[in-house]
Design a protein around this motif. Structure first.
Motif, PDB file in Angstrom:
ATOM      1  N   GLY A 153       0.902  -1.204  -0.066  1.00 18.18           N
ATOM      2  CA  GLY A 153       0.016   0.023   0.079  1.00 18.18           C
ATOM      3  C   GLY A 153       0.896   1.256  -0.141  1.00 18.18           C
ATOM      4  N   MET A 154       1.937   1.385   0.634  1.00 16.56           N
ATOM      5  CA  MET A 154       2.908   2.431   0.843  1.00 16.56           C
ATOM      6  C   MET A 154       3.509   2.734  -0.576  1.00 16.56           C
ATOM      7  SD  MET A 154       4.756   1.449   4.680  1.00 16.56           S
ATOM      8  CE  MET A 154       5.820   2.540   4.524  1.00 16.56           C
ATOM      9  N   ARG A 155       3.934   1.628  -1.321  1.00 11.61           N
ATOM     10  CA  ARG A 155       4.542   1.808  -2.616  1.00 11.61           C
ATOM     11  C   ARG A 155       3.545   2.225  -3.561  1.00 11.61           C
ATOM     12  NH1 ARG A 155       8.645  -1.530  -4.477  1.00 11.61           N
ATOM     13  NH2 ARG A 155       9.866  -2.576  -2.604  1.00 11.61           N
ATOM     14  N   GLN A 156       2.074   1.929  -3.513  1.00  7.74           N
ATOM     15  CA  GLN A 156       1.029   2.433  -4.250  1.00  7.74           C
ATOM     16  C   GLN A 156       0.747   3.696  -4.030  1.00  7.74           C
ATOM     17  OE1 GLN A 156      -1.842  -0.378  -3.942  1.00  7.74           O
ATOM     18  NE2 GLN A 156      -3.141   0.445  -5.895  1.00  7.74           N
ATOM     19  N   LYS A 157       0.797   4.221  -2.880  1.00  3.48           N
ATOM     20  CA  LYS A 157       0.837   5.682  -2.347  1.00  3.48           C
ATOM     21  C   LYS A 157       1.995   6.499  -2.996  1.00  3.48           C
ATOM     22  CE  LYS A 157      -0.483   5.346   1.901  1.00  3.48           C
ATOM     23  NZ  LYS A 157      -0.943   5.916   3.345  1.00  3.48           N
ATOM     24  N   LEU A 158       3.127   6.042  -2.961  1.00  7.67           N
ATOM     25  CA  LEU A 158       4.187   6.834  -3.208  1.00  7.67           C
ATOM     26  C   LEU A 158       4.334   6.915  -5.051  1.00  7.67           C
ATOM     27  CD1 LEU A 158       6.987   7.921  -2.121  1.00  7.67           C
ATOM     28  CD2 LEU A 158       8.134   6.203  -3.068  1.00  7.67           C
ATOM     29  N   SER A 159       3.803   5.575  -5.529  1.00  9.76           N
ATOM     30  CA  SER A 159       3.652   5.669  -6.945  1.00  9.76           C
ATOM     31  C   SER A 159       2.790   6.863  -7.543  1.00  9.76           C
ATOM     32  CB  SER A 159       3.103   4.414  -7.687  1.00  9.76           C
ATOM     33  OG  SER A 159       3.569   3.263  -7.038  1.00  9.76           O
ATOM     34  N   LEU A 160       1.585   6.920  -6.700  1.00  6.13           N
ATOM     35  CA  LEU A 160       0.747   8.125  -7.014  1.00  6.13           C
ATOM     36  C   LEU A 160       1.475   9.602  -6.684  1.00  6.13           C
ATOM     37  CD1 LEU A 160      -2.058   9.241  -7.984  1.00  6.13           C
ATOM     38  CD2 LEU A 160      -2.730   9.213  -5.508  1.00  6.13           C
ATOM     39  N   ALA A 161       2.194   9.803  -5.682  1.00  7.35           N
ATOM     40  CA  ALA A 161       3.076  10.957  -5.460  1.00  7.35           C
ATOM     41  C   ALA A 161       3.892  10.970  -6.736  1.00  7.35           C
ATOM     42  CB  ALA A 161       3.655  10.801  -4.192  1.00  7.35           C
ATOM     43  N   ARG A 162       4.477  10.226  -7.113  1.00  5.82           N
ATOM     44  CA  ARG A 162       5.432  10.182  -8.093  1.00  5.82           C
ATOM     45  C   ARG A 162       4.997  10.748  -9.518  1.00  5.82           C
ATOM     46  NH1 ARG A 162       7.248   5.337 -11.914  1.00  5.82           N
ATOM     47  NH2 ARG A 162       6.619   6.654 -13.574  1.00  5.82           N
ATOM     48  N   VAL A 163       3.767  10.231  -9.851  1.00 10.72           N
ATOM     49  CA  VAL A 163       3.304  10.619 -11.135  1.00 10.72           C
ATOM     50  C   VAL A 163       2.586  12.246 -10.949  1.00 10.72           C
ATOM     51  CG1 VAL A 163       2.660   8.368 -11.886  1.00 10.72           C
ATOM     52  CG2 VAL A 163       0.919   9.814 -10.679  1.00 10.72           C
ATOM     53  N   LEU A 164       2.310  12.691  -9.541  1.00  8.93           N
ATOM     54  CA  LEU A 164       1.916  13.962  -9.474  1.00  8.93           C
ATOM     55  C   LEU A 164       3.167  14.985  -9.405  1.00  8.93           C
ATOM     56  CD1 LEU A 164      -0.475  13.255  -6.888  1.00  8.93           C
ATOM     57  CD2 LEU A 164      -0.996  13.893  -9.196  1.00  8.93           C
ATOM     58  N   ASP A 174      -4.678   3.762 -13.254  1.00  9.15           N
ATOM     59  CA  ASP A 174      -5.109   2.545 -13.648  1.00  9.15           C
ATOM     60  C   ASP A 174      -4.992   1.666 -12.184  1.00  9.15           C
ATOM     61  OD1 ASP A 174      -6.145   0.025 -14.788  1.00  9.15           O
ATOM     62  OD2 ASP A 174      -4.333  -0.111 -16.141  1.00  9.15           O
ATOM     63  N   GLU A 175      -6.414   1.478 -11.643  1.00  9.34           N
ATOM     64  CA  GLU A 175      -6.712   0.763 -10.339  1.00  9.34           C
ATOM     65  C   GLU A 175      -5.918   1.551  -9.360  1.00  9.34           C
ATOM     66  OE1 GLU A 175      -8.720  -1.364  -9.700  1.00  9.34           O
ATOM     67  OE2 GLU A 175      -9.445  -1.879 -11.791  1.00  9.34           O
ATOM     68  N   PRO A 176      -5.866   2.683  -8.777  1.00  7.67           N
ATOM     69  CA  PRO A 176      -4.863   3.464  -8.037  1.00  7.67           C
ATOM     70  C   PRO A 176      -5.071   3.054  -6.607  1.00  7.67           C
ATOM     71  CG  PRO A 176      -6.609   4.967  -8.674  1.00  7.67           C
ATOM     72  CD  PRO A 176      -6.955   3.637  -9.692  1.00  7.67           C
ATOM     73  N   THR A 177      -6.285   2.444  -6.302  1.00  4.48           N
ATOM     74  CA  THR A 177      -6.424   2.142  -4.936  1.00  4.48           C
ATOM     75  C   THR A 177      -6.954   0.565  -4.591  1.00  4.48           C
ATOM     76  OG1 THR A 177      -8.999   2.496  -5.163  1.00  4.48           O
ATOM     77  CG2 THR A 177      -7.494   4.322  -4.365  1.00  4.48           C
ATOM     78  N   SER A 178      -6.393  -0.321  -5.557  1.00  2.00           N
ATOM     79  CA  SER A 178      -6.803  -1.623  -5.376  1.00  2.00           C
ATOM     80  C   SER A 178      -6.223  -2.415  -4.314  1.00  2.00           C
ATOM     81  CB  SER A 178      -6.406  -2.440  -6.843  1.00  2.00           C
ATOM     82  OG  SER A 178      -5.119  -2.276  -7.070  1.00  2.00           O
ATOM     83  N   GLY A 179      -4.885  -1.934  -3.602  1.00  3.48           N
ATOM     84  CA  GLY A 179      -4.386  -2.536  -2.744  1.00  3.48           C
ATOM     85  C   GLY A 179      -4.732  -1.847  -1.405  1.00  3.48           C
ATOM     86  N   LEU A 180      -5.229  -0.972  -1.347  1.00  2.00           N
ATOM     87  CA  LEU A 180      -5.355   0.044  -0.204  1.00  2.00           C
ATOM     88  C   LEU A 180      -6.338  -0.027   0.916  1.00  2.00           C
ATOM     89  CD1 LEU A 180      -4.482   3.543  -2.136  1.00  2.00           C
ATOM     90  CD2 LEU A 180      -2.997   1.672  -1.105  1.00  2.00           C
ATOM     91  N   ASP A 181      -6.075  -0.031   2.021  1.00  3.43           N
ATOM     92  CA  ASP A 181      -6.935   0.049   3.217  1.00  3.43           C
ATOM     93  C   ASP A 181      -8.154   1.117   2.950  1.00  3.43           C
ATOM     94  OD1 ASP A 181      -6.133   2.436   4.324  1.00  3.43           O
ATOM     95  OD2 ASP A 181      -4.675   1.340   5.387  1.00  3.43           O
ATOM     96  N   PRO A 182      -9.125   1.235   3.613  1.00  6.36           N
ATOM     97  CA  PRO A 182     -10.273   2.166   3.272  1.00  6.36           C
ATOM     98  C   PRO A 182      -9.745   3.388   3.654  1.00  6.36           C
ATOM     99  CG  PRO A 182     -11.081   0.281   4.646  1.00  6.36           C
ATOM    100  CD  PRO A 182      -9.688  -0.050   4.371  1.00  6.36           C
ATOM    101  N   GLU A 183      -8.802   3.705   4.850  1.00  3.42           N
ATOM    102  CA  GLU A 183      -8.179   5.146   5.220  1.00  3.42           C
ATOM    103  C   GLU A 183      -7.453   5.788   3.858  1.00  3.42           C
ATOM    104  OE1 GLU A 183      -6.757   4.834   9.125  1.00  3.42           O
ATOM    105  OE2 GLU A 183      -6.253   6.889   9.103  1.00  3.42           O
ATOM    106  N   SER A 184      -6.660   4.807   3.343  1.00  2.53           N
ATOM    107  CA  SER A 184      -5.709   5.203   2.347  1.00  2.53           C
ATOM    108  C   SER A 184      -6.575   5.634   1.337  1.00  2.53           C
ATOM    109  CB  SER A 184      -4.560   3.965   2.103  1.00  2.53           C
ATOM    110  OG  SER A 184      -3.734   4.123   3.335  1.00  2.53           O
ATOM    111  N   THR A 185      -7.372   4.858   0.851  1.00  4.41           N
ATOM    112  CA  THR A 185      -8.525   4.822  -0.411  1.00  4.41           C
ATOM    113  C   THR A 185      -8.998   6.356  -0.314  1.00  4.41           C
ATOM    114  OG1 THR A 185      -8.766   2.579  -0.393  1.00  4.41           O
ATOM    115  CG2 THR A 185     -10.322   4.133  -1.578  1.00  4.41           C
ATOM    116  N   GLN A 186      -9.393   6.569   1.075  1.00 11.33           N
ATOM    117  CA  GLN A 186     -10.148   7.834   1.055  1.00 11.33           C
ATOM    118  C   GLN A 186      -9.195   8.982   0.865  1.00 11.33           C
ATOM    119  OE1 GLN A 186     -13.437   7.962   2.070  1.00 11.33           O
ATOM    120  NE2 GLN A 186     -13.277   9.892   1.403  1.00 11.33           N
ATOM    121  N   LYS A 187      -7.819   8.746   1.430  1.00 12.02           N
ATOM    122  CA  LYS A 187      -6.858   9.949   1.188  1.00 12.02           C
ATOM    123  C   LYS A 187      -6.641  10.060  -0.306  1.00 12.02           C
ATOM    124  CE  LYS A 187      -4.340  10.500   5.385  1.00 12.02           C
ATOM    125  NZ  LYS A 187      -5.169   9.555   6.175  1.00 12.02           N
TER     126      LYS A 187
END
Ligand SMILES: Nc1ncnc2c1ncn2[C@@H]1O[C@H](COP(=O)(O)OP(=O)(O)OP(=O)(O)O)[C@@H](O)[C@H]1O
Ligand SMILES: [Mg+2]
Length: 307
Positions: A153-164, A174-187
């Motif tokens: 999940g941390m990697r996935q969030k960092l990937s989003l930061a990277r593309v921003l 493409d599926e930015p929240t597929s492996g994230l917990d509800p709190e991270s999904t909300q963020k």
């Protein structure tokens, strides 16, 4: 000057950030993954691109950002054709695919600064942006840790930061929240919404999470078997399927469900039940959800394909 209607629609399309026209992809093994899809999205739209596994969503993203060449049709992303000038598209777009490339031996912050440098972002500005996104995605503490120690999940969030990091005008997620917990999904959803609303970023979001998509997307495309079955706002998609409204009425004898075509029919239904002697304790009306629409349209098509 008022342009004739025919020209006005072409003009509007020219101004749209994402314009996809009759896009078709046939892979080398002969698989037709996309069959002439067309859509056009203005700046600031959050487009929920939905469809079952293998529908062609990732293929569309890859074509739109120049990672694949089309077999037919075209895309214009902020006015640039990804098949001919991918560098212009890359400079203006952020693309988050399933396998984001980052460096395990660098920290989270170093990864972000590395990608910022690739895009020519000045160092001070890069550090400011990196720290902002690490904070917004609750990764501030992880910023100093090597990526090797990150959870999925941390990697996935960092990937989003990277593309921003280069402040793209268009984001393909493409599926930015597929492996994230509800709190991270909300963020992540908060970030997506504020980018679209406050900065006018156009967001093309492939997802299977229909409930979340209904909450955050402003328009939807439903893809199945390479074909675009429907494209429109939730209101427009609701108008395409019938019945229009589901009404649940609790009486002394239990709960009954009714399908009506409009809200205006509810009072007459209630009066009829009362005149028939029913004791009514509650009435609730629900419009079809995105999930209802999704299943209705994909099932209809499955039926057509069989017949
Ligand atoms: N490189 C390839 N060569 C041949 N066929 C491919 C290739 N990549 C994808 N496909 C096929 O194209 C179709 C669309 O795949 P795509 O990955 O675009 O679907 P998707 O909608 O993203 O699915 P998912 O929800 O599972 O991510 C599938 O039938 C897939 O098997
Ligand atoms: Mg996919």
């Amino acid at each position: 000057m008022l342009l004739p209607k025919r020209l006005r629609s072409s003009y509007n399309q020219l101004m749209d950030t994402i314009v996809i026209k009759e896009l078709t992809k046939i892979y080398q093994d002969g698989k037709k993954a996309l069959d002439s899809i067309s859509l056009s999205l203005p700046a600031g739209e959050i487009y929920g691109f939905l469809g079952p596994n293998g529908a062609g969503k990732t293929t569309t993203v890859k074509l739109a950002c120049g990672m694949l060449l089309p077999s037919g049709g075209s895309c214009l992303i902020t006015g640039a054709d990804p098949a001919r000038e991918p560098h212009r598209v890359h400079a203006r777009c952020g693309v988050l695919t399933e396998h984001a490339q980052m460096y395990d031996q660098l920290t989270g912050l170093e990864n972000l600064l590395f990608y910022a440098a690739l895009f020519g972002v000045p160092q001070d500005e890069a550090r400011r942006r990196a720290q902002r996104w690490l904070a917004e995605l609750a990764l501030s503490d992880a910023g100093e840790k090597k990526l090797a120690s990150y959870s999925t999940g941390m990697r996935q969030k960092l990937s989003l930061a990277r593309v921003l990091i280069h402040e793209p005008e268009v984001l393909f997620l493409d599926e930015p929240t597929s492996g994230l917990d509800p709190e991270s999904t909300q963020k992540v959803h908060n970030v997506i919404q504020s980018l679209a609303r406050e900065s006018g970023v156009t967001i093309f979001l492939c997802t299977h999470q229909l409930k979340y998509a209904q909450e955050i997307c402003t328009r939807f495309g439903l893809l199945d078997n390479g074909r675009l079955l429907a494209d429109g706002t939730l209101k427009e998609l609701r108008a395409r399927i019938s019945p229009g409204i589901r009404v649940s009425i609790q009486t002394g004898a239990g709960t009954s469900e009714f399908s009506l075509s409009a809200r205006e029919e509810i009072p007459a239904l209630v009066s009829r039940l009362v005149s028939e002697g029913a004791q009514i304790y509650g009435v609730s009306a629900t419009l079809p959800s995105l999930e209802d629409i999704y299943f209705k349209l994909t099932e209809e098509t499955a039926g057509e394909d069989r017949s």
